[in-house]
Design an enzyme around this catalytic site. Structure first.
Site, mmCIF file in Angstrom:
data_model
loop_
_atom_site.group_PDB
_atom_site.id
_atom_site.type_symbol
_atom_site.label_atom_id
_atom_site.label_comp_id
_atom_site.label_asym_id
_atom_site.label_seq_id
_atom_site.Cartn_x
_atom_site.Cartn_y
_atom_site.Cartn_z
ATOM 1 N N LYS A 38 0.844 -1.199 0.000
ATOM 2 C CA LYS A 38 0.000 0.000 0.000
ATOM 3 C C LYS A 38 0.875 1.244 0.000
ATOM 4 O O LYS A 38 1.888 1.303 0.714
ATOM 5 C CB LYS A 38 -0.935 -0.001 1.213
ATOM 6 C CG LYS A 38 -1.969 1.130 1.218
ATOM 7 C CD LYS A 38 -2.897 1.034 2.422
ATOM 8 C CE LYS A 38 -3.920 2.160 2.435
ATOM 9 N NZ LYS A 38 -4.815 2.098 3.618
ATOM 10 N N SER A 48 -9.723 2.630 2.770
ATOM 11 C CA SER A 48 -8.848 3.347 1.859
ATOM 12 C C SER A 48 -7.927 2.436 1.053
ATOM 13 O O SER A 48 -7.330 2.848 0.056
ATOM 14 C CB SER A 48 -7.985 4.333 2.652
ATOM 15 O OG SER A 48 -7.127 3.639 3.557
ATOM 16 N N SER A 55 -9.936 0.091 6.950
ATOM 17 C CA SER A 55 -9.385 0.194 5.597
ATOM 18 C C SER A 55 -8.708 -1.067 5.079
ATOM 19 O O SER A 55 -8.295 -1.121 3.926
ATOM 20 C CB SER A 55 -8.392 1.365 5.523
ATOM 21 O OG SER A 55 -9.063 2.583 5.695
#
Length: 532
Positions: free
Chosen positions: A83, A158, A182
């Site tokens: 990420k 997210s 997330s």
């Protein structure tokens, strides 16, 4: 030579065995994934940066080490996606924001460094909502990622990029971060597995901060065992992180294997939180949740209802605590030390800072920074931030009371299946409600696991279950999750993702998918819909 399609669909555990036996090479595995990224990522947009040749070079190095009997770990050669909130010394780390566009950190996040040391091969950096503020990746400055089950829908947020990469077979496993759901919410809407560890169980050093008391790094995978294998690598004490726990953790992979092998939940008390039982949620979500509870009961678990009266206020408290901490953490982006700098000339430092933030921050970041700054301002601190922290304490006490009655707590991992891109982007409150079931775990620091439990009959899209355990009992999550996963996969005839539509090609400006032909779990002929 193994078929590329077979390699990209293999689990990390399976790849580890095949790499160790010499059946496949690290270069073959990495090349197959890079080819897959080139094929489908123009549609999915899971990645913001792809490592390419450096990944192949690292794979070749690992093949040489393995041939010499010096493989750094059983997972050496397994591809991983990172990420973009995690610092990487050899790739840009933007947190999905224009204000950090092109920034390459001088160091690796601890979790990234541990993956590299274990021999996992980073394929690239995945898309995300800007500074992890969002539930859909629509707030990424670089455009939204798309759900591999339906390219017109969101992959969650997210960390939608990491979940989409794993679901689209563009990575075997991935790293995400979870501030209010997330990792778990994207897992729910993409049919993947995601784990938020106990707060402090995995280092946050090198994770670009959103809300420091809530953020937690964790694994994303296609199976519970794979998540446990990654957790074993990245977990443990880190002296660079002041909130890192000094505990000696058990093997989470061993716990997952034990759960999958047992097939039994006898003696386990499963608490259904009344305040998170799915009232008002999408019908298909509630239906699959009820069926999951039934499967757990059939496996010997005792299902009990528990009360957490202050969970009702968790969402409101979270959206005061998070913006307050974000306004402090993001104050460093002042165009002086690093990041975007907009200077038309003859400007004061205040003007340069204001212009740079106006150009570099997106609307959601600005909204939350303004809200957080107001909540921390003189005369309002006690009324807003102070009161929210008091609610947080009450939520933690609710968890203590619930865990006195049950070994694990369960709820739907998201109130709906994946919604259409653009459907909620102009309604912040509707967007915030996507995290209503996952936020309490972050407020209390307890671990949570999201896993697929079938498809909603009305739209044929994945539904996720959330399992929560007491602080420091992450192994319990893996044991219970792996047991349920094994039960469900026997019923489905394999993993849920084998029923995902095949990603198709782009024709002009129209993105299409080709439906799969296998029977779809939970989406058979029913009054409100037929087979997908």
């Amino acid at each position: 030579m193994a078929a590329a399609n077979e390699l990209i669909r293999a689990t990390a555990a399976d790849l580890a065995d095949r790499l160790a036996s010499g059946e496949v090479s690290s270069v073959e595995v990495v090349r197959a994934h890079l080819d897959r990224i080139a094929e489908v990522d123009p549609d999915v947009h899971a990645y913001l940066h792809v490592a390419g040749e450096p990944a192949l070079a690292r794979a070749a190095e690992l093949d040489r080490l393995r041939a010499a009997g010096e493989a750094p770990s059983p997972l050496a050669g397994v591809p991983v996606a990172i990420k973009d909130v995690l610092c990487t010394s050899d790739m840009p780390s933007t947190a999905g924001s224009r204000i950090l566009e092109g920034w390459v950190p001088p160091y690796d996040a601890t979790t990234v460094a541990r993956l590299r040391s274990a021999g996992l091969v980073p394929l690239g950096k995945t898309n995300m909502d800007e500074f992890a503020m969002g539930s859909s990746t629509e707030h990424s400055a670089y455009g939204p990622s798309r759900n591999p089950w339906d390219l017109t829908r969101i992959p969650g947020g997210s960390g939608g990029g990491s979940a989409a990469a794993v679901a689209a077979f563009e990575a075997t496993v991935a790293l995400g971060s979870d501030t209010g759901g997330s990792i778990r919410q994207p897992a729910a809407v993409t049919g993947t597995v995601g784990v938020k560890p106990t707060y402090g169980g995995v280092s946050r050093f090198g994770a670009i901060a959103l809300a420091s008391s809530l953020d937690q790094v964790g694994p994303v995978s296609r199976t519970v065992l794979d998540a446990a294998l990654v957790h074993d690598v990245i977990g443990g004490h880190d002296p660079n992180d002041a909130t890192s726990l000094e505990d000696l953790w058990p093997s989470f992979a061993a716990a997952a294997r034990e759960g999958a092998a047992s097939g039994s939940l006898k003696g386990l008390k499963v608490g259904v939180v009344h305040q998170l039982d799915g009232s008002g949620f999408q019908g298909g979500v509630r239906r699959r949740f009820g069926e999951a509870l039934k499967r757990m009961a059939e496996a010997g678990a005792e299902i009990v209802e528990v009360q957490a009266p202050h969970f009702e206020y968790a969402l409101a408290a979270y959206y005061l605590i998070l913006p307050a901490e974000a306004s402090s953490n993001l104050a460093k982006y002042d165009a002086v030390r690093f990041g975007l700098r907009v200077d038309p000339g003859n400007s004061t430092i205040e003007q340069v800072t204001a212009l740079s933030r106006e150009a570099g921050f997106g609307p959601e970041v600005k909204r939350r920074v303004i809200l957080g700054t107001y909540a921390l301002s003189a005369g309002y601190y006690d009324a807003y931030y102070g009161s929210a922290q008091q609610v947080r304490t009450l939520v933690q006490r609710d968890f203590d009371a619930c865990f006195a009655q049950a070994d694990v707590l369960v709820s739907p991992a998201a109130p709906t299946t994946a919604f259409k891109i653009g459907e909620k982007i102009d309604d912040p409150l509707a967007m915030y409600l996507n995290d209503i079931t996952t936020i309490p775990a972050n407020l209390a620091g307890v671990p949570g696991l999201g896993m697929p439990i079938g498809l909603a009959p009305e739209d044929g899209l994945p539904v996720g279950l959330q399992i929560m355990a007491p602080v420091r009992e992450d192994a319990r999550l893996y044991r219970v999750g792996a047991t349920l996963e094994a039960i469900l996969e026997r019923e489905w005839g394999g993993p849920l993702l084998q029923h995902a539509p095949e990603l198709g090609a782009v024709r002009g400006d129209r993105i299409r998918t080709t439906p799969g032909t296998a029977p779809v779990p939970g989406a058979g002929t029913e009054p409100d819909g037929g087979t997908r």
